[in-house]
Design a protein around this motif. Sequence first.
Motif, mmCIF file in Angstrom:
data_model
loop_
_atom_site.group_PDB
_atom_site.id
_atom_site.type_symbol
_atom_site.label_atom_id
_atom_site.label_comp_id
_atom_site.label_asym_id
_atom_site.label_seq_id
_atom_site.Cartn_x
_atom_site.Cartn_y
_atom_site.Cartn_z
ATOM 1 N N GLY A 39 29.991 36.152 21.659
ATOM 2 C CA GLY A 39 29.391 34.742 21.614
ATOM 3 C C GLY A 39 29.610 34.096 20.420
ATOM 4 O O GLY A 39 30.470 34.169 19.638
ATOM 5 N N LYS A 40 28.772 33.045 20.382
ATOM 6 C CA LYS A 40 28.871 31.988 19.186
ATOM 7 C C LYS A 40 28.038 32.293 18.040
ATOM 8 O O LYS A 40 26.982 32.929 18.165
ATOM 9 C CB LYS A 40 28.641 30.723 19.680
ATOM 10 N N ILE A 41 28.543 32.054 16.806
ATOM 11 C CA ILE A 41 27.798 32.197 15.806
ATOM 12 C C ILE A 41 26.345 31.835 15.803
ATOM 13 O O ILE A 41 26.223 30.575 15.987
ATOM 14 C CB ILE A 41 28.476 31.840 14.422
ATOM 15 N N GLY A 42 25.500 32.615 15.665
ATOM 16 C CA GLY A 42 23.899 32.001 15.525
ATOM 17 C C GLY A 42 23.444 31.728 16.785
ATOM 18 O O GLY A 42 22.151 31.193 16.796
ATOM 19 N N GLU A 43 23.973 31.989 17.756
ATOM 20 C CA GLU A 43 23.484 31.729 19.008
ATOM 21 C C GLU A 43 23.348 32.791 19.849
ATOM 22 O O GLU A 43 23.688 32.802 21.023
ATOM 23 C CB GLU A 43 24.558 30.697 19.931
ATOM 24 N N ALA A 44 22.871 33.942 19.516
ATOM 25 C CA ALA A 44 22.836 35.156 20.152
ATOM 26 C C ALA A 44 21.503 35.710 20.860
ATOM 27 O O ALA A 44 21.299 36.574 20.998
ATOM 28 C CB ALA A 44 23.459 36.594 19.433
ATOM 29 N N GLU A 45 20.548 34.524 20.398
ATOM 30 C CA GLU A 45 19.118 35.063 20.742
ATOM 31 C C GLU A 45 18.957 35.537 22.269
ATOM 32 O O GLU A 45 18.476 36.676 22.448
ATOM 33 C CB GLU A 45 18.162 34.124 20.407
ATOM 34 N N ASN A 46 19.520 34.729 23.040
ATOM 35 C CA ASN A 46 19.175 34.984 24.468
ATOM 36 C C ASN A 46 19.858 36.238 24.906
ATOM 37 O O ASN A 46 19.561 37.310 25.686
ATOM 38 C CB ASN A 46 19.778 34.205 25.381
ATOM 39 N N LEU A 47 21.132 36.602 24.261
ATOM 40 C CA LEU A 47 22.088 37.648 24.478
ATOM 41 C C LEU A 47 21.288 38.995 24.016
ATOM 42 O O LEU A 47 21.235 39.967 24.727
ATOM 43 C CB LEU A 47 23.618 37.496 23.946
ATOM 44 N N LEU A 48 20.763 38.709 22.778
ATOM 45 C CA LEU A 48 20.229 40.032 22.492
ATOM 46 C C LEU A 48 18.900 40.311 22.832
ATOM 47 O O LEU A 48 18.141 41.364 23.184
ATOM 48 C CB LEU A 48 19.772 39.651 20.672
ATOM 49 N N ALA A 49 18.007 39.287 23.554
ATOM 50 C CA ALA A 49 17.028 39.356 24.170
ATOM 51 C C ALA A 49 17.252 40.180 25.524
ATOM 52 O O ALA A 49 16.411 41.143 25.872
ATOM 53 C CB ALA A 49 16.154 38.200 24.335
ATOM 54 N N ARG A 50 18.184 39.800 26.373
ATOM 55 C CA ARG A 50 18.700 40.537 27.435
ATOM 56 C C ARG A 50 18.977 42.101 27.138
ATOM 57 O O ARG A 50 18.439 42.808 27.808
ATOM 58 C CB ARG A 50 19.840 39.684 28.084
ATOM 59 N N THR A 51 19.771 42.218 26.091
ATOM 60 C CA THR A 51 20.039 43.355 25.871
ATOM 61 C C THR A 51 18.989 44.465 25.342
ATOM 62 O O THR A 51 18.734 45.575 25.630
ATOM 63 C CB THR A 51 20.936 43.653 24.596
ATOM 64 N N ARG A 52 18.079 43.710 24.558
ATOM 65 C CA ARG A 52 16.774 44.549 24.212
ATOM 66 C C ARG A 52 16.127 45.078 25.368
ATOM 67 O O ARG A 52 15.606 46.264 25.489
ATOM 68 C CB ARG A 52 15.994 43.718 23.296
ATOM 69 N N ASP A 53 15.723 44.165 26.206
ATOM 70 C CA ASP A 53 14.947 44.219 27.338
ATOM 71 C C ASP A 53 15.648 45.241 28.380
ATOM 72 O O ASP A 53 14.935 45.998 28.920
ATOM 73 C CB ASP A 53 14.699 42.929 28.144
ATOM 74 N N MET A 54 16.922 45.195 28.744
ATOM 75 C CA MET A 54 17.599 46.382 29.399
ATOM 76 C C MET A 54 17.691 47.526 28.923
ATOM 77 O O MET A 54 17.605 48.712 29.481
ATOM 78 C CB MET A 54 18.962 45.799 29.851
#
Length: 345
Positions: free
Chosen positions: A190-205
Amino acid sequence: MERAEGAAAGRFDTELWSGLSGDFAAPALAVPEALGGVGATFAETAVVVEELGAALATVPFLGTVAATEALLAADGCDVAAKWISRIAAGDATATVIFDPVLIGDDAFVDDSAPFAAYKSASGWSLSGSAEFVIDGATADLILIPVRDDSGCTLYAVEGEHVRRTPMNTVDLTRPLAAVTLENSPAEIIGKIGEAENLLARTRDMALLAIGCEQLGQSKTTLNMAVRYARERIQFGRPIGSFQAIKHKLAEVAVAVQSAESAVEHGIWAAAEGSAEELSRAASMVAVVCGPAAVLAAAECIQVHGGIGFTWEHPAHLYYRRALSSEGLMGRPEHHAERLLELALA
């Protein structure tokens, strides 16, 4: 105790993994067909995770599931294109470091960041260390979230650039490792500093996958206790006829049913719900399934009496796994607070 000894040495059951990743295609279930997968949903993956949890199988599936979700969420980046098809084919395993960045712990501060990223002419590199990394001793790809002034960024590091040390932990059936990086080459997902949504999805799954494991363990230990209560005769009667035993098993049964309901809702949220609904469902799974697994395993030992405390009986392995899993990505109390915040928001 062969599987326990293998896990302590950082190994996994290669024969079982070969079957799961071969004809059964377990790592490919949730991967789209266009990327070399089966094209199913997390519902099918959840069935596999639950059964592996029920058997305390020592295979690198949990970490691979979490990493696959992260790569799929970042579809289009070079790392995803390079690794998803290999993971789906069973040619590679992956994991994610479940540190406070991924869990979303507000107590995390930049000064205590376990990893730091550096940019040079040749690309990015990471330095730092972490403990209790699931399948960290064997994973071919490790995904590492890093927080800095620009926000959160998710990096991928190949296993050959990582120093790993298997850890001896309370859970004798899940390989955990300490990993250390020293200027290890890394790629950005992903892009630098823009992983919040990606990390949230990963965490929840990941929370949902752990919950599926815990549900499988809870059902197994409940069935184990019920079976023994029917067969064990004391004072001329099955011990299951005594009120004290009935109450224990009834309490466990209610907890297991609650855990199953939470997991089913989480599976729906993963497939059809919004990101907010998935976060609420994942937190509910963490709040309900962990304590259910601990309760079921503890009462299973109590119902079995003396034999339940012995090394030869598998009950203690389930109890160890339940204790370990309950705090793997934050304690239930942490997720209860998070669930309250999400509900109020």
